[in-house]
Design a protein around this motif. Sequence first.
Motif, PDB file in Angstrom:
ATOM      1  N   MET A  27       0.812  -1.213   0.000  1.00  0.00           N
ATOM      2  CA  MET A  27       0.000   0.000   0.000  1.00  0.00           C
ATOM      3  C   MET A  27       0.849   1.268   0.000  1.00  0.00           C
ATOM      4  O   MET A  27       0.379   2.329  -0.437  1.00  0.00           O
ATOM      5  N   ALA A  28       2.106   1.181   0.437  1.00  0.00           N
ATOM      6  CA  ALA A  28       2.940   2.378   0.594  1.00  0.00           C
ATOM      7  C   ALA A  28       3.090   3.153  -0.714  1.00  0.00           C
ATOM      8  O   ALA A  28       3.040   4.378  -0.720  1.00  0.00           O
ATOM      9  N   SER A  29       3.261   2.452  -1.814  1.00  0.00           N
ATOM     10  CA  SER A  29       3.483   3.141  -3.088  1.00  0.00           C
ATOM     11  C   SER A  29       2.192   3.669  -3.696  1.00  0.00           C
ATOM     12  O   SER A  29       2.224   4.518  -4.588  1.00  0.00           O
ATOM     13  N   TYR A  30       1.033   3.181  -3.216  1.00  0.00           N
ATOM     14  CA  TYR A  30      -0.252   3.623  -3.757  1.00  0.00           C
ATOM     15  C   TYR A  30      -0.896   4.720  -2.921  1.00  0.00           C
ATOM     16  O   TYR A  30      -1.869   5.339  -3.350  1.00  0.00           O
ATOM     17  N   PHE A  31      -0.381   4.933  -1.736  1.00  0.00           N
ATOM     18  CA  PHE A  31      -0.923   5.964  -0.858  1.00  0.00           C
ATOM     19  C   PHE A  31      -0.664   7.345  -1.478  1.00  0.00           C
ATOM     20  O   PHE A  31       0.283   7.524  -2.249  1.00  0.00           O
ATOM     21  N   ILE A  32      -1.511   8.320  -1.163  1.00  0.00           N
ATOM     22  CA  ILE A  32      -1.325   9.688  -1.668  1.00  0.00           C
ATOM     23  C   ILE A  32      -1.127  10.626  -0.486  1.00  0.00           C
ATOM     24  O   ILE A  32      -2.028  10.775   0.342  1.00  0.00           O
ATOM     25  N   PRO A  33       0.071  11.234  -0.385  1.00  0.00           N
ATOM     26  CA  PRO A  33       1.239  11.036  -1.244  1.00  0.00           C
ATOM     27  C   PRO A  33       1.909   9.689  -0.954  1.00  0.00           C
ATOM     28  O   PRO A  33       1.783   9.160   0.157  1.00  0.00           O
ATOM     29  N   SER A  34       2.586   9.144  -1.958  1.00  0.00           N
ATOM     30  CA  SER A  34       3.230   7.839  -1.776  1.00  0.00           C
ATOM     31  C   SER A  34       4.219   7.917  -0.622  1.00  0.00           C
ATOM     32  O   SER A  34       4.903   8.919  -0.419  1.00  0.00           O
ATOM     33  N   LEU A  35       4.280   6.821   0.146  1.00  0.00           N
ATOM     34  CA  LEU A  35       5.007   6.819   1.408  1.00  0.00           C
ATOM     35  C   LEU A  35       6.474   6.457   1.230  1.00  0.00           C
ATOM     36  O   LEU A  35       6.808   5.402   0.678  1.00  0.00           O
ATOM     37  N   SER A  36       7.352   7.322   1.722  1.00  0.00           N
ATOM     38  CA  SER A  36       8.772   6.981   1.811  1.00  0.00           C
ATOM     39  C   SER A  36       8.944   5.967   2.944  1.00  0.00           C
ATOM     40  O   SER A  36       8.300   6.074   3.996  1.00  0.00           O
ATOM     41  N   THR A  37       9.789   4.989   2.738  1.00  0.00           N
ATOM     42  CA  THR A  37       9.866   3.887   3.690  1.00  0.00           C
ATOM     43  C   THR A  37      11.205   3.166   3.551  1.00  0.00           C
ATOM     44  O   THR A  37      11.927   3.375   2.577  1.00  0.00           O
ATOM     45  N   VAL A  38      11.493   2.336   4.517  1.00  0.00           N
ATOM     46  CA  VAL A  38      12.675   1.482   4.445  1.00  0.00           C
ATOM     47  C   VAL A  38      12.220   0.086   4.061  1.00  0.00           C
ATOM     48  O   VAL A  38      11.410  -0.527   4.756  1.00  0.00           O
ATOM     49  N   ARG A  39      12.715  -0.395   2.940  1.00  0.00           N
ATOM     50  CA  ARG A  39      12.340  -1.734   2.461  1.00  0.00           C
ATOM     51  C   ARG A  39      13.156  -2.788   3.201  1.00  0.00           C
ATOM     52  O   ARG A  39      14.385  -2.795   3.147  1.00  0.00           O
ATOM     53  N   VAL A  40      12.463  -3.651   3.914  1.00  0.00           N
ATOM     54  CA  VAL A  40      13.098  -4.768   4.608  1.00  0.00           C
ATOM     55  C   VAL A  40      12.988  -5.992   3.700  1.00  0.00           C
ATOM     56  O   VAL A  40      11.878  -6.354   3.285  1.00  0.00           O
ATOM     57  N   PRO A  41      14.091  -6.648   3.371  1.00  0.00           N
ATOM     58  CA  PRO A  41      14.063  -7.729   2.375  1.00  0.00           C
ATOM     59  C   PRO A  41      13.510  -9.040   2.932  1.00  0.00           C
ATOM     60  O   PRO A  41      14.246 -10.021   3.115  1.00  0.00           O
ATOM     61  N   VAL A  42      12.198  -9.081   3.209  1.00  0.00           N
ATOM     62  CA  VAL A  42      11.594 -10.257   3.829  1.00  0.00           C
ATOM     63  C   VAL A  42      11.783 -11.499   2.956  1.00  0.00           C
ATOM     64  O   VAL A  42      12.160 -12.569   3.449  1.00  0.00           O
ATOM     65  N   ALA A  43      11.523 -11.374   1.646  1.00  0.00           N
ATOM     66  CA  ALA A  43      11.634 -12.530   0.763  1.00  0.00           C
ATOM     67  C   ALA A  43      13.053 -13.094   0.766  1.00  0.00           C
ATOM     68  O   ALA A  43      13.255 -14.310   0.861  1.00  0.00           O
ATOM     69  N   GLU A  44      14.044 -12.209   0.682  1.00  0.00           N
ATOM     70  CA  GLU A  44      15.436 -12.668   0.678  1.00  0.00           C
ATOM     71  C   GLU A  44      15.821 -13.295   2.015  1.00  0.00           C
ATOM     72  O   GLU A  44      16.564 -14.278   2.060  1.00  0.00           O
ATOM     73  N   MET A  45      15.301 -12.736   3.110  1.00  0.00           N
ATOM     74  CA  MET A  45      15.599 -13.283   4.426  1.00  0.00           C
ATOM     75  C   MET A  45      15.022 -14.691   4.578  1.00  0.00           C
ATOM     76  O   MET A  45      15.694 -15.607   5.089  1.00  0.00           O
ATOM     77  N   ILE A  46      13.785 -14.891   4.122  1.00  0.00           N
ATOM     78  CA  ILE A  46      13.158 -16.207   4.235  1.00  0.00           C
ATOM     79  C   ILE A  46      13.842 -17.206   3.302  1.00  0.00           C
ATOM     80  O   ILE A  46      14.045 -18.370   3.662  1.00  0.00           O
ATOM     81  N   GLU A  47      14.225 -16.751   2.108  1.00  0.00           N
ATOM     82  CA  GLU A  47      14.943 -17.637   1.187  1.00  0.00           C
ATOM     83  C   GLU A  47      16.252 -18.115   1.808  1.00  0.00           C
ATOM     84  O   GLU A  47      16.600 -19.309   1.734  1.00  0.00           O
ATOM     85  N   THR A  48      16.975 -17.198   2.430  1.00  0.00           N
ATOM     86  CA  THR A  48      18.233 -17.563   3.093  1.00  0.00           C
ATOM     87  C   THR A  48      17.972 -18.480   4.279  1.00  0.00           C
ATOM     88  O   THR A  48      18.714 -19.443   4.520  1.00  0.00           O
ATOM     89  N   THR A  49      16.907 -18.205   5.025  1.00  0.00           N
ATOM     90  CA  THR A  49      16.552 -19.039   6.172  1.00  0.00           C
ATOM     91  C   THR A  49      16.301 -20.476   5.752  1.00  0.00           C
ATOM     92  O   THR A  49      16.827 -21.427   6.355  1.00  0.00           O
ATOM     93  N   LEU A  50      15.477 -20.662   4.714  1.00  0.00           N
ATOM     94  CA  LEU A  50      15.153 -22.012   4.270  1.00  0.00           C
ATOM     95  C   LEU A  50      16.382 -22.741   3.741  1.00  0.00           C
ATOM     96  O   LEU A  50      16.575 -23.932   4.019  1.00  0.00           O
ATOM     97  N   LYS A  51      17.226 -22.036   2.978  1.00  0.00           N
ATOM     98  CA  LYS A  51      18.426 -22.690   2.460  1.00  0.00           C
ATOM     99  C   LYS A  51      19.350 -23.114   3.594  1.00  0.00           C
ATOM    100  O   LYS A  51      19.875 -24.235   3.607  1.00  0.00           O
ATOM    101  N   GLN A  52      19.537 -22.216   4.568  1.00  0.00           N
ATOM    102  CA  GLN A  52      20.399 -22.533   5.707  1.00  0.00           C
ATOM    103  C   GLN A  52      19.832 -23.716   6.496  1.00  0.00           C
ATOM    104  O   GLN A  52      20.570 -24.624   6.881  1.00  0.00           O
ATOM    105  N   LEU A  53      18.526 -23.716   6.692  1.00  0.00           N
ATOM    106  CA  LEU A  53      17.906 -24.786   7.465  1.00  0.00           C
ATOM    107  C   LEU A  53      17.983 -26.123   6.740  1.00  0.00           C
ATOM    108  O   LEU A  53      18.313 -27.151   7.351  1.00  0.00           O
ATOM    109  N   VAL A  54      17.694 -26.131   5.447  1.00  0.00           N
ATOM    110  CA  VAL A  54      17.745 -27.376   4.680  1.00  0.00           C
ATOM    111  C   VAL A  54      19.179 -27.907   4.620  1.00  0.00           C
ATOM    112  O   VAL A  54      19.409 -29.117   4.704  1.00  0.00           O
ATOM    113  N   ASP A  55      20.154 -27.011   4.486  1.00  0.00           N
ATOM    114  CA  ASP A  55      21.554 -27.446   4.510  1.00  0.00           C
ATOM    115  C   ASP A  55      21.889 -28.100   5.849  1.00  0.00           C
ATOM    116  O   ASP A  55      22.595 -29.118   5.904  1.00  0.00           O
TER     117      ASP A  55
END
Length: 337
Positions: free
Chosen positions: A280-308
């Motif tokens: 919703m941040a990019s669709y809000f008026i005015p669009s919201l400045s924010t810090v992007r937290v890389p959730v997808a990358e964090m979970i991808e790394t978590t699963l790879k580390q765990l499976v290893d």
Amino acid sequence: MITMLDVANKAGVSKATVSRVLAGNSYVSKTTRDRVFKAIEETGYRPNLLARNLATSKSQSIGLMVSNTLYNGPYFTELLFQTATLTESYGRQLVLVDGKHSAEEERQAIEFLLDLRCDGIIVYPRFLNADELTAIIESSPKPIIAVNRRLENSPQHCVYADHQQYSFNAVSHLINRGHRDIAFIRGLAGSPSADSRFRGYKIALEKYGIDYREQYIAEGGWTPRSGIDAAKILLDRGITFSALVASNDDMALGAANHLHAMGKRIPQDVSLIGFDDISMASYFIPSLSTVRVPVAEMIETTLKQLVDMMDGKPIDALQPFPGELIIRDSLGPGPYA
């Protein structure tokens, strides 16, 4: 009743091969595995999971423990979606349990996943501290990885973002754009992420020689409603601030709602920054400045580390994930620019 032998005959393999496929044996070729799974689907065979788990000590499942105070909102939705999707890609089933409202209940939830014979466990704790998590990890018969928590004594078992650093970066950016009177809405009390983001705010003020003022701080609870309430508290104090940092996007959007209702323009009167970069941040008026937290990358790394870990492969300690400041329309120059 359909048996394992029926599956073996259908797939043109031995019963032992079917057993190895169901046990997740990595020495079976992909072609053979695919043939066995196709035969299982066509015959409708349902393996006795309890018997298989007892015989192999493997369930082909991964546990996820999250306390229910984190369930509400887009951040958890993305966390669960990414975890479920990636778990499926590894051929495992995801088992979600509720850590409820205390460290002891989080501990019980982890023990429940161990009792279910999950092959590995991901925990997203709120109440268990770093020392308690490390003790659980060291005593567990199965690998455990903590998400969003730094474990100095178990660096291979944690995946986390550097909340303090990227909060520092966001506040520093505001200061460099001419803002000095910067208000802050904290996250839910007791949350490690909230505490780290607040520390980043205070460290940035100190670095640039700006006095920390308690009246510029309001408590929040991660929700838009708490953002509205926090903004009301700040304005009711009669203080003047040219910028507002909220500890997540939901609270930032709630704060924007109240600022607008009170005749404050964003960013002309108040610049606004959140955290998490929800959709919703990019669709809000005015669009919201924010810090992007890389959730997808964090979970991808978590699963790879765990499976290893589950496969007995060597693993290394992981570095913290950086956040990225996304500049949008809600951020403007300050009065000291």
